[in-house]
Design a protein around this motif. Sequence first.
Motif, PDB file in Angstrom:
ATOM      1  N   SER A   1      -3.430   0.970  65.823  1.00  0.00           N
ATOM      2  CA  SER A   1      -4.765   1.579  65.916  1.00  0.00           C
ATOM      3  C   SER A   1      -5.795   0.560  66.375  1.00  0.00           C
ATOM      4  O   SER A   1      -6.642   0.852  67.234  1.00  0.00           O
TER       5      SER A   1
ATOM      6  N   ILE B   1      -1.570   9.340  72.329  1.00  0.00           N
ATOM      7  CA  ILE B   1      -2.624   8.320  72.365  1.00  0.00           C
ATOM      8  C   ILE B   1      -2.101   7.048  73.026  1.00  0.00           C
ATOM      9  O   ILE B   1      -2.764   6.468  73.896  1.00  0.00           O
TER      10      ILE B   1
ATOM     11  N   GLN C   1       0.969   0.888  61.980  1.00  0.00           N
ATOM     12  CA  GLN C   1      -0.036   1.894  62.323  1.00  0.00           C
ATOM     13  C   GLN C   1      -1.428   1.274  62.406  1.00  0.00           C
ATOM     14  O   GLN C   1      -2.213   1.627  63.284  1.00  0.00           O
TER      15      GLN C   1
ATOM     16  N   THR D   1      -8.239   7.266  64.183  1.00  0.00           N
ATOM     17  CA  THR D   1      -8.994   6.207  64.873  1.00  0.00           C
ATOM     18  C   THR D   1      -9.459   6.706  66.235  1.00  0.00           C
ATOM     19  O   THR D   1     -10.625   6.580  66.607  1.00  0.00           O
ATOM     20  N   PHE D   2      -8.526   7.302  66.957  1.00  0.00           N
ATOM     21  CA  PHE D   2      -8.836   7.796  68.297  1.00  0.00           C
ATOM     22  C   PHE D   2      -9.912   8.887  68.246  1.00  0.00           C
ATOM     23  O   PHE D   2     -10.894   8.847  68.990  1.00  0.00           O
ATOM     24  N   LEU D   3      -9.709   9.829  67.320  1.00  0.00           N
ATOM     25  CA  LEU D   3     -10.680  10.920  67.231  1.00  0.00           C
ATOM     26  C   LEU D   3     -12.048  10.388  66.829  1.00  0.00           C
ATOM     27  O   LEU D   3     -13.084  10.825  67.336  1.00  0.00           O
TER      28      LEU D   3
ATOM     29  N   THR E   1       1.352   8.152  57.631  1.00  0.00           N
ATOM     30  CA  THR E   1       0.703   7.005  58.277  1.00  0.00           C
ATOM     31  C   THR E   1       0.350   7.304  59.733  1.00  0.00           C
ATOM     32  O   THR E   1      -0.504   6.647  60.305  1.00  0.00           O
ATOM     33  N   VAL E   2       1.013   8.285  60.314  1.00  0.00           N
ATOM     34  CA  VAL E   2       0.780   8.567  61.723  1.00  0.00           C
ATOM     35  C   VAL E   2      -0.657   9.051  61.957  1.00  0.00           C
ATOM     36  O   VAL E   2      -1.179   9.010  63.078  1.00  0.00           O
ATOM     37  N   TRP E   3      -1.293   9.478  60.887  1.00  0.00           N
ATOM     38  CA  TRP E   3      -2.675   9.919  61.022  1.00  0.00           C
ATOM     39  C   TRP E   3      -3.636   8.758  61.283  1.00  0.00           C
ATOM     40  O   TRP E   3      -4.748   8.974  61.753  1.00  0.00           O
ATOM     41  N   ILE E   4      -3.211   7.535  60.975  1.00  0.00           N
ATOM     42  CA  ILE E   4      -4.131   6.396  61.158  1.00  0.00           C
ATOM     43  C   ILE E   4      -4.539   6.245  62.629  1.00  0.00           C
ATOM     44  O   ILE E   4      -5.735   6.273  62.944  1.00  0.00           O
ATOM     45  N   PRO E   5      -3.579   6.109  63.563  1.00  0.00           N
ATOM     46  CA  PRO E   5      -4.030   6.020  64.967  1.00  0.00           C
ATOM     47  C   PRO E   5      -4.708   7.301  65.458  1.00  0.00           C
ATOM     48  O   PRO E   5      -5.640   7.224  66.255  1.00  0.00           O
ATOM     49  N   VAL E   6      -4.247   8.437  64.965  1.00  0.00           N
ATOM     50  CA  VAL E   6      -4.852   9.693  65.416  1.00  0.00           C
ATOM     51  C   VAL E   6      -6.320   9.752  65.005  1.00  0.00           C
ATOM     52  O   VAL E   6      -7.204  10.037  65.830  1.00  0.00           O
TER      53      VAL E   6
ATOM     54  N   LEU F   1     -13.279   7.516  67.561  1.00  0.00           N
ATOM     55  CA  LEU F   1     -13.897   6.862  68.718  1.00  0.00           C
ATOM     56  C   LEU F   1     -14.496   7.879  69.689  1.00  0.00           C
ATOM     57  O   LEU F   1     -15.642   7.735  70.120  1.00  0.00           O
TER      58      LEU F   1
ATOM     59  N   PHE G   1       0.836  13.636  68.835  1.00  0.00           N
ATOM     60  CA  PHE G   1      -0.523  13.237  69.199  1.00  0.00           C
ATOM     61  C   PHE G   1      -0.625  11.719  69.258  1.00  0.00           C
ATOM     62  O   PHE G   1      -1.203  11.150  70.190  1.00  0.00           O
TER      63      PHE G   1
END
Lengths: 474, 399
Positions: A447, A191, A443, B15-17, B8-13, B19, A187
């Motif tokens: 982000s 992005i 990260q 953020t995107f969600l 840590t990969v959840w940080i961009p995920v 937004l 995912f």
Amino acid sequence: MVFSSLLFIFRFLPIILLLYFIVPRGWRNAVLFFGSLIFYAWGEPVYVVLMLFSTAVDFTHGWFIRRSLDAGKKRRAKLTLISAVVINLTLLGVFKYTDFLIGLLNQAFGLAIPLPGLPLPIGISFYTFQTMSYSIDVYRGDAHVQKNIIDFGAYVTMFPQLIAGPIVRYQTVAKELNERRESASLFADGIALFMAGLGKKVLLANNIGLLWDAVAAMPAGQLAAATAWLGALAYGFQIYFDFSGYSDMARGLGLMLGFHFPLNFDYPYISRSVTEFWRRWHISLGTWFREYVYIPLGGNRKGLAVQLRNILIVWTLTGIWHGASLNFLVWGLYFGVLLAAEKLFLLSWLERMPRAVGWLYTTFVWLVGWVIFASVDGAGGPEYFASLFGAGNAIDNTTLYLLRNYGGMLILCILGSTPLAKKLFLRARKAVGGADGQGLAWQFAFSAASALLFLVCTAYLVDATYNPFLYFRF
Amino acid sequence: MEKKTKKTVWIPVLTFLFLIFGGMVWGLLKPDQAYSDTENRYLAERPAFSWESLFGGSYTRDYESYITDQFPLRDQWVGLKTRTEMLLGKAETKNVWLAQDNYLIVDYPASDFEGEQGGQNRETLANALSYYVNSLGKDHVRVMLVPSASQILMDKLPAYSPVYDQSLYLEEAVKAAEEAFAKAGIEGGAAELFVDVEGALSPHAGEYIYYRTDHHWTTLGAFYAYQAWAESLGLSPLSDAGLREVSDHFWGTTYSRLHAGGEADVISVYDTEQNAVLTHNMTDQTEGFYDWEKLAVRDQYAVFLGGNDGLLEIRTDAEQEGEEEKTEGERVLLVVKDSFANCFIPYAAEHFDRIIVVDLRYLNMSLAQLAGQYGATDLLVLYSAQAFATDATVFKLGR
């Protein structure tokens, strides 16, 4: 619906993601299928029926082909395949080429057959090619037959690649259709790709498109040569960033949903031969024509004469695939002839030259190509060509003003069409994010950067005075 | 290559969600706004559903306009876009030049002037002039077509800017009038009826004669044009503009397009001692040329005459108050205009007992009848050149 719209980003996407991830895994294709139908029907509330028809045709034909093959009835399988191909091509022919063909007839024989003027269903050139690939793959044994119409429907209508590609052949995603694994890491990669694509489309393509529009609005016969070339360059950047941006967004959305779609654009503008250009431009279309037309016709295995014939056939088709109009035919043949020439002698000659020569030659070729391509809107044509090759001034105040106004944008476009940005991104990820590229600092930085890009794109979409959809002719 | 995924990969995920979901929820919760002050238009509202509109395609189209128009913080997004454009070094965005000295100057396209409407309006003007010259006399009819800032402040524009020469339109208008006059047998040509506004403004290009963030001229700009007009009528104009500053935070219509750039404008008014009584559309009476309450709203330019009325009667002969009929020897000026005239009229009032101000966009009466009814002795047609060339109501000049 298009990706570069507030409606998609702030309504459709969150809702579809939510539904997709809360339902049990077995239902996800159904969510995709019905979600995609809404996505498509939003822009084509009537023609969605056509797409369902095409889906049903190939689903049943594929099933029948497999059954015939299993029963050892090769001939019946072949006839069924022909039936599938004929139905798909008829669909495409009727809705895309009727006016064009009647127009040609009228012109050639002085007739006055009225044109039906059917509007072109969005994406028909993409999805008919996809459904055909299924029947052919099943016939050739390159793919298993799909027994579930929902799963097959999800393949055909899948909203990420539905209206502007990439053209995903059935065999490419057959496995993932039933056994994919979504993950946070995929995912996140999705992005990155989606953001890159959105930025390409909204910030680069739309803005440099204004430069092309400005040039196209001027009387073509009175352009300074430099302005004409600038216009061609702007158009080249617009169509590249628009199209490849779309493909990036499609691939990014695919990753979010657990699919790996093929790369569609690989920095075509750095190519040093036309042959290389077409290996880097709209790769999925080139692959389709190679796999389903060029190789079945004998490819390069039946002697030079047949090979040259095959090249011309493929490029005639490639040309008119882009639109039912003479200039697309000319555009396709133009590349066909150059590719044939490269096969014959040009390529080996270019290889002995300094690298810059190949690049300059190729750049010249695609710039001129885009002027042919664009001339359907009346902006190109003989007068534009005269200006390109110096019928008017070399340069004038208009050129300087356009450079002054779009200079910053042009520099961004030039940089954006090279692998530089991607290299920097990967290097930064390695430097900041550590060996696995997942360090905390990275990260956060990633982000923040994507959020910023996202906000700027949103600003351009909210204030959208110009957000064209370029593939309505494809 | 199977890489081990860290948390840590959840940080961009996330953020995107955050937004996309945040944008959706905010958009759904925010109450719809019917009218945009800054854009001066009605915003799209949620379309009513019907199967017909759905299959016809209009429902989905309207729904997209609705989402775009009602997007939260619309003005701020527009501002962010403009700032990005500036960062990219754009010279012009959304037909506005980012000019020197914090000027935002509208780039009116040639098509505004060369279009069909422009040609029709010239003809209408020519015929109306020959009609009013016949009834009022040549010394009593004047036309002022005011060039926009891009024509006068050309030096402030970015280098090589392609500027449409608005004087071409004026030349054509004069030519059309000459022809109409020749046809009507009026002697001496029509050129003298056209006040040379560009000639009056150009020497003052270094002064504050146009607003930085609005398409109008300032009161000072109007004053210089007034001098030229008064002289052409044989009147002796005021020698001093007599300005009084009334606002230092005016952000005009051009700024509203961009929501970034520019610099707040200062509004000054002609500080007159005349006692003006304004009758708006034959009903409401107010006193004074200026509506001070308008300084509190966004479009502060409406301080002049309180904005645009279809018909406005101005009486400055205070001692004769109560007398409705025109008395012998009074001069009555009929002004047919757009908003450029609003800051001009207080100067003109120095020379006339009554002024009848007509804005054809909001008036549906015969102009000739009106002129007779009020006993007009003089006529002034005052428009910004661009508005004159594009306005679809100019034909009423001939009614």
